[in-house]
Write a protein that holds these residues in place. Sequence first.
Motif: not given
Length: 445
Positions: A255, A282-283, A351
């Motif tokens: 990411w 992370w999404l 991020v």
Amino acid sequence: MNPLLEDAAARAARYLDGLDARPVAPVPGNLAAFDGPLPEGETPAAEVLALLDRHGSPATVASAGGRYFGFVTGGSLPAALAANWLASAWDQNSALWVMSPVASRLEATTVRWLGELFGLPASVDGGLVTGTTMANVAALAAARHALLARAAWDVESRGLFGAPALRVVVGAEAHASLKKALALVGLGRDRVEVVVADGQGRMLAEALPPLDERTILCLQAGNVNSGASDPFEPLIAAARSGGAWVHVDGAFGLWAAASPAHADQVRGVGGADSWATDLHKWLNVPYDSGVVLVRDGAALRAAMGGSAAYLIEVGPREGMHHVPDSSRRARGADAWAALRSLGRSGVAALVERCCRHARRFAERLEAAGAEILNQVVLNQVVVAFGDDERTARVVETVQRDGTCWAGTTRWQGRVAMRISVSSWATTERDVELSADAIERAMASG
Ligand SMILES: *Cc1c(COP(=O)(O)O)cnc(C)c1O
């Protein structure tokens, strides 16, 4: 409106609203309430739901909130959670297009968008799986197919017995799930050549053995402790000139490619042949969700294909030929919704925010006398509070306090606290409150 579903939505909303005020740590509560004999007769659905909420909700770990830093754990973006509910109501089987045109299309678009987001070749194909472990399995199966097909060996048909030997090269810091995947596809957990890593867990390019067209080189984006990534440019160049297949386990580290500020961490990663990453990290889509991406989609489809007379293949894309599963939920709905709601800049901002929070943790804890054991290049912070016993004691105190939760690890021979900032829900206030709690624990022993 259906009162049961309204009740479920209200309970879920109350649960999420209450996260900020409750301890983050696991509390077993009254789980015995779920035992007892299997009932002879029926129970009204409303009562079943109430039981789950009454005894289940308090026994959850508050990882959907903003102060959970254990493992590498994302929360659920509002759009992704809502899409997940709707898709659960749809109850689609995404094995075949004929079973669900919408699931097929959402998956195809998600795969394409992810390829664009990470800067992967336009030829990339892939599929949605439970997580990076299964994405590693699918990618390694594609690699196995491609390398053995070049040697005129049909591995799907004949298996590995009597096949030309394949070499597998991994870094000393390869993730446990990659080794499990190697075991599952018959390449062997320990039958690997191990390349030494530097102090951040990055493979040392100078130590790479000569590679050939029978070799799978397994690289990593995002060491599970330090967050550091292998130096892709020199490693992939070496693999290319030898004809090897390069696979990247990028469960969360990939990411970095989606953020202009951090893309340097994974420079050159698009030159690999296959990639595995998580969407539930992370999404920030609900569990469980990961994706396998392969440059040569034909290799993936050859490895994952399978047919039977009753399996009607009339669509532009048949999901089951891209992944190990046949029947699957429509993972594309929540993943697509997350990407659609964030857009390219929203993913980058997510991020970057997590990385900024990680740097803030490091700054505050270091100023308070703790030792930061890694270079904080991404969302991971590895912290020691003195010798191993004291570090373990401080982590235990933090966990008991319940303001936030972080686990322990062993890093470069030392016991350490491992802070992973991966949730969309973490705010600056969450970081300050959590750092306060950690400093209180340091002061108390
Ligand atoms: C989390 C992680 C995995 C495993 O992913 P799952 O989603 O748990 O299957 C693999 N590799 C790395 C580097 C990870 O961080």
